[in-house]
Design a protein around this motif. Structure first.
Motif, PDB file in Angstrom:
ATOM      1  N   SER A 137      24.203  46.386  87.542  1.00 36.35           N
ATOM      2  CA  SER A 137      22.945  46.560  86.411  1.00 36.35           C
ATOM      3  C   SER A 137      21.748  46.592  86.860  1.00 36.35           C
ATOM      4  O   SER A 137      20.760  47.630  85.913  1.00 36.35           O
ATOM      5  CB  SER A 137      23.729  46.002  84.801  1.00 36.35           C
ATOM      6  OG  SER A 137      22.701  46.269  83.740  1.00 36.35           O
ATOM      7  N   ALA A 139      20.827  49.530  88.351  1.00 39.65           N
ATOM      8  CA  ALA A 139      20.349  50.657  86.855  1.00 39.65           C
ATOM      9  C   ALA A 139      18.870  50.243  86.536  1.00 39.65           C
ATOM     10  O   ALA A 139      18.028  50.856  86.142  1.00 39.65           O
ATOM     11  CB  ALA A 139      21.322  50.300  85.909  1.00 39.65           C
ATOM     12  N   THR A 140      18.554  49.195  86.226  1.00 41.25           N
ATOM     13  CA  THR A 140      17.124  48.775  85.474  1.00 41.25           C
ATOM     14  C   THR A 140      15.980  49.632  86.527  1.00 41.25           C
ATOM     15  O   THR A 140      15.359  50.201  86.178  1.00 41.25           O
ATOM     16  CB  THR A 140      17.257  47.261  85.311  1.00 41.25           C
ATOM     17  OG1 THR A 140      18.965  46.577  84.303  1.00 41.25           O
ATOM     18  CG2 THR A 140      15.940  46.645  84.354  1.00 41.25           C
ATOM     19  N   THR A 188      15.512  52.650  86.644  1.00 42.36           N
ATOM     20  CA  THR A 188      14.847  52.758  85.123  1.00 42.36           C
ATOM     21  C   THR A 188      13.223  52.810  85.537  1.00 42.36           C
ATOM     22  O   THR A 188      11.900  53.430  85.498  1.00 42.36           O
ATOM     23  CB  THR A 188      15.008  52.814  84.305  1.00 42.36           C
ATOM     24  OG1 THR A 188      16.898  52.484  84.363  1.00 42.36           O
ATOM     25  CG2 THR A 188      14.470  52.761  82.648  1.00 42.36           C
ATOM     26  N   ALA A 219      20.201  56.386  87.046  1.00 47.35           N
ATOM     27  CA  ALA A 219      20.351  54.674  86.429  1.00 47.35           C
ATOM     28  C   ALA A 219      21.444  55.162  85.316  1.00 47.35           C
ATOM     29  O   ALA A 219      22.866  54.599  84.894  1.00 47.35           O
ATOM     30  CB  ALA A 219      19.277  54.206  85.286  1.00 47.35           C
ATOM     31  N   ARG A 274      24.862  53.636  84.503  1.00 47.18           N
ATOM     32  CA  ARG A 274      25.261  52.986  83.368  1.00 47.18           C
ATOM     33  C   ARG A 274      26.758  53.297  82.340  1.00 47.18           C
ATOM     34  O   ARG A 274      27.372  52.400  81.669  1.00 47.18           O
ATOM     35  CB  ARG A 274      24.243  52.745  82.107  1.00 47.18           C
ATOM     36  CG  ARG A 274      23.080  51.697  83.249  1.00 47.18           C
ATOM     37  CD  ARG A 274      22.162  52.060  81.649  1.00 47.18           C
ATOM     38  NE  ARG A 274      20.768  50.900  82.275  1.00 47.18           N
ATOM     39  CZ  ARG A 274      19.560  50.818  82.232  1.00 47.18           C
ATOM     40  NH1 ARG A 274      19.474  51.284  81.192  1.00 47.18           N
ATOM     41  NH2 ARG A 274      18.665  49.446  82.516  1.00 47.18           N
ATOM     42  N   ILE A 284      29.028  51.221  84.600  1.00 43.99           N
ATOM     43  CA  ILE A 284      29.289  49.558  83.754  1.00 43.99           C
ATOM     44  C   ILE A 284      29.538  49.428  82.470  1.00 43.99           C
ATOM     45  O   ILE A 284      30.845  48.841  82.475  1.00 43.99           O
ATOM     46  CB  ILE A 284      27.828  49.175  84.151  1.00 43.99           C
ATOM     47  CG1 ILE A 284      27.693  49.387  85.317  1.00 43.99           C
ATOM     48  CG2 ILE A 284      27.861  48.089  82.954  1.00 43.99           C
ATOM     49  CD1 ILE A 284      25.219  49.295  85.710  1.00 43.99           C
ATOM     50  N   LEU A 285      29.983  50.172  81.957  1.00 45.44           N
ATOM     51  CA  LEU A 285      30.376  50.702  80.369  1.00 45.44           C
ATOM     52  C   LEU A 285      31.471  50.582  80.816  1.00 45.44           C
ATOM     53  O   LEU A 285      32.516  49.962  80.096  1.00 45.44           O
ATOM     54  CB  LEU A 285      29.650  51.093  79.545  1.00 45.44           C
ATOM     55  CG  LEU A 285      30.656  51.911  78.004  1.00 45.44           C
ATOM     56  CD1 LEU A 285      30.605  50.024  77.249  1.00 45.44           C
ATOM     57  CD2 LEU A 285      30.004  52.368  77.462  1.00 45.44           C
ATOM     58  N   SER A 328      26.091  46.748  77.601  1.00 49.78           N
ATOM     59  CA  SER A 328      25.735  47.729  78.125  1.00 49.78           C
ATOM     60  C   SER A 328      25.962  49.083  77.637  1.00 49.78           C
ATOM     61  O   SER A 328      24.722  50.304  78.040  1.00 49.78           O
ATOM     62  CB  SER A 328      27.891  47.896  78.877  1.00 49.78           C
ATOM     63  OG  SER A 328      27.323  46.744  79.991  1.00 49.78           O
ATOM     64  N   ASN A 360      21.751  49.412  76.508  1.00 44.09           N
ATOM     65  CA  ASN A 360      21.370  49.829  78.512  1.00 44.09           C
ATOM     66  C   ASN A 360      21.948  51.199  78.397  1.00 44.09           C
ATOM     67  O   ASN A 360      20.899  52.109  78.499  1.00 44.09           O
ATOM     68  CB  ASN A 360      21.875  48.882  79.638  1.00 44.09           C
ATOM     69  CG  ASN A 360      21.319  47.779  79.263  1.00 44.09           C
ATOM     70  OD1 ASN A 360      20.130  47.497  78.760  1.00 44.09           O
ATOM     71  ND2 ASN A 360      21.878  46.668  79.675  1.00 44.09           N
ATOM     72  N   LEU A 361      22.754  52.307  78.082  1.00 39.30           N
ATOM     73  CA  LEU A 361      23.246  53.956  77.714  1.00 39.30           C
ATOM     74  C   LEU A 361      22.399  54.429  77.020  1.00 39.30           C
ATOM     75  O   LEU A 361      21.788  55.161  77.340  1.00 39.30           O
ATOM     76  CB  LEU A 361      24.938  53.484  78.208  1.00 39.30           C
ATOM     77  CG  LEU A 361      25.009  55.018  78.458  1.00 39.30           C
ATOM     78  CD1 LEU A 361      25.104  55.854  80.133  1.00 39.30           C
ATOM     79  CD2 LEU A 361      26.976  54.968  78.107  1.00 39.30           C
ATOM     80  N   SER A 419      19.225  54.676  79.059  1.00 39.25           N
ATOM     81  CA  SER A 419      19.673  55.969  79.617  1.00 39.25           C
ATOM     82  C   SER A 419      19.238  57.755  78.450  1.00 39.25           C
ATOM     83  O   SER A 419      18.604  58.158  79.637  1.00 39.25           O
ATOM     84  CB  SER A 419      20.637  55.925  79.978  1.00 39.25           C
ATOM     85  OG  SER A 419      20.502  54.345  80.566  1.00 39.25           O
TER      86      SER A 419
END
Length: 94
Positions: free
Chosen positions: A2, A5-6, A9, A17, A21, A24-25, A42, A45-46, A49
């Protein structure tokens, strides 16, 4: 993952990213379940994105799912629920 991914971004590497994500999800859904708070984090966050890449319909679907969960579990007036309302409204604006 995570944090990576941040970092992507922040560096403007939105496609990288997004791919992380999604992964991750999927991992969190498999390991924690569909309604675990980390799974919904998650999803948020997705959704962000997707918005960064102009995929607003995909983001909107995720924001709605998160909002429905939070309304059901936390109630309409909880701060996390209200944050989700705000996120969805921004998605509609875009």
């Amino acid at each position: 993952m995570s944090n990576l991914a941040t970092s992507y971004t922040y560096l403007g590497k939105h496609r990288e990213a997004l791919q992380l994500r999604i992964e991750i999800l999927n991992l969190r859904k498999r390991n924690l379940g569909d309604e675990h708070p980390d799974t919904f984090r998650s999803m948020c966050n997705l959704a962000s994105s997707y918005e960064n890449l102009g995929k607003c319909r995909d983001a909107e679907q995720l924001w709605i799912e998160v909002l429905n969960f939070k309304e059901r579990v936390l109630g309409n007036h909880h701060s996390d629920t209200l944050w989700s309302v705000s996120s969805l409204s921004i998605s509609y604006k875009n």
